[in-house]
Design a protein around this motif. Structure first.
Motif, PDB file in Angstrom:
ATOM      1  N   MET A  18       0.626  -1.147   0.057  1.00 34.06           N
ATOM      2  CA  MET A  18       0.087  -0.333  -0.315  1.00 34.06           C
ATOM      3  C   MET A  18       0.737   1.287  -0.221  1.00 34.06           C
ATOM      4  O   MET A  18       2.291   1.004   0.550  1.00 34.06           O
ATOM      5  N   LYS A  19       0.252   2.155  -0.665  1.00 38.15           N
ATOM      6  CA  LYS A  19       1.087   3.603  -0.583  1.00 38.15           C
ATOM      7  C   LYS A  19       1.523   4.144   0.335  1.00 38.15           C
ATOM      8  O   LYS A  19      -0.185   4.194   1.409  1.00 38.15           O
ATOM      9  N   GLU A  20       2.222   4.792   0.804  1.00 39.14           N
ATOM     10  CA  GLU A  20       2.750   4.624   2.260  1.00 39.14           C
ATOM     11  C   GLU A  20       1.769   6.460   2.770  1.00 39.14           C
ATOM     12  O   GLU A  20       0.734   6.344   3.501  1.00 39.14           O
ATOM     13  N   ALA A  21       1.211   7.343   1.993  1.00 38.18           N
ATOM     14  CA  ALA A  21       0.402   8.255   2.107  1.00 38.18           C
ATOM     15  C   ALA A  21      -0.968   7.597   2.460  1.00 38.18           C
ATOM     16  O   ALA A  21      -1.649   8.312   3.327  1.00 38.18           O
ATOM     17  N   ASN A  22      -1.468   6.427   1.841  1.00 38.97           N
ATOM     18  CA  ASN A  22      -3.030   5.674   2.426  1.00 38.97           C
ATOM     19  C   ASN A  22      -2.835   5.405   3.841  1.00 38.97           C
ATOM     20  O   ASN A  22      -3.849   5.041   4.367  1.00 38.97           O
ATOM     21  N   LEU A  23      -1.957   4.605   4.664  1.00 35.01           N
ATOM     22  CA  LEU A  23      -1.601   4.612   5.592  1.00 35.01           C
ATOM     23  C   LEU A  23      -2.534   5.386   6.527  1.00 35.01           C
ATOM     24  O   LEU A  23      -3.375   5.727   7.296  1.00 35.01           O
ATOM     25  N   PRO A  24      -2.441   6.330   7.281  1.00 32.04           N
ATOM     26  CA  PRO A  24      -3.449   7.593   7.651  1.00 32.04           C
ATOM     27  C   PRO A  24      -4.644   7.966   7.638  1.00 32.04           C
ATOM     28  O   PRO A  24      -5.502   7.402   8.475  1.00 32.04           O
ATOM     29  N   LEU A  25      -4.873   7.277   6.459  1.00 30.89           N
ATOM     30  CA  LEU A  25      -6.224   7.590   6.425  1.00 30.89           C
ATOM     31  C   LEU A  25      -6.725   5.877   6.649  1.00 30.89           C
ATOM     32  O   LEU A  25      -8.002   6.401   7.841  1.00 30.89           O
ATOM     33  N   LEU A  26      -5.581   5.037   6.645  1.00 28.51           N
ATOM     34  CA  LEU A  26      -6.469   3.881   7.368  1.00 28.51           C
ATOM     35  C   LEU A  26      -6.235   3.804   8.833  1.00 28.51           C
ATOM     36  O   LEU A  26      -7.280   3.256   9.535  1.00 28.51           O
ATOM     37  N   LYS A  27      -5.707   4.053   9.265  1.00 30.10           N
ATOM     38  CA  LYS A  27      -5.034   4.048  10.671  1.00 30.10           C
ATOM     39  C   LYS A  27      -6.123   5.048  11.830  1.00 30.10           C
ATOM     40  O   LYS A  27      -6.655   4.632  12.298  1.00 30.10           O
ATOM     41  N   ASN A  28      -6.988   6.209  10.800  1.00 29.66           N
ATOM     42  CA  ASN A  28      -7.837   7.671  11.575  1.00 29.66           C
ATOM     43  C   ASN A  28      -8.905   6.625  11.208  1.00 29.66           C
ATOM     44  O   ASN A  28      -9.886   7.275  11.689  1.00 29.66           O
ATOM     45  N   GLY A  29      -9.051   5.867  10.481  1.00 28.14           N
ATOM     46  CA  GLY A  29     -10.701   5.397  10.010  1.00 28.14           C
ATOM     47  C   GLY A  29     -11.413   6.695   9.045  1.00 28.14           C
ATOM     48  O   GLY A  29     -12.545   7.052   8.783  1.00 28.14           O
ATOM     49  N   LYS A  30     -10.110   7.357   8.423  1.00 23.34           N
ATOM     50  CA  LYS A  30     -11.025   8.425   7.126  1.00 23.34           C
ATOM     51  C   LYS A  30     -11.764   7.565   6.123  1.00 23.34           C
ATOM     52  O   LYS A  30     -11.595   8.521   4.873  1.00 23.34           O
ATOM     53  N   ILE A  31     -11.775   6.254   6.456  1.00 22.37           N
ATOM     54  CA  ILE A  31     -11.913   5.739   5.129  1.00 22.37           C
ATOM     55  C   ILE A  31     -13.225   5.185   4.476  1.00 22.37           C
ATOM     56  O   ILE A  31     -13.746   4.772   5.996  1.00 22.37           O
TER      57      ILE A  31
END
Length: 61
Positions: A18-31
């Motif tokens: 996964m792109k590292e830029a997408n991890l914060p979205l996943l971690k913060n429940g923004k998906i």
């Protein structure tokens, strides 16, 4: 879980492809959603169970 396993974002992103830029979205429940395959890969990479990563929050107010 990442801190517990002492794994950095770039290492996890590489492990789950996964792109590292997408991890914060996943971690913060923004998906809105993700594939079960992604959850499986996360659990393998972090050596954990899905319940260690997920939390249910009702949308009812």
């Amino acid at each position: 879980m990442m801190a517990k396993k002492k794994i950095h974002s770039n290492q996890l992103a590489e492990a789950i492809r996964m792109k590292e830029a997408n991890l914060p979205l996943l971690k913060n429940g923004k998906i809105k959603g993700f594939k079960l395959e992604t959850l499986n890969t996360l659990c393998i990479a972090l050596d954990c169970q899905p319940g260690d990563l997920l939390e249910f929050k009702s949308e009812e107010t």
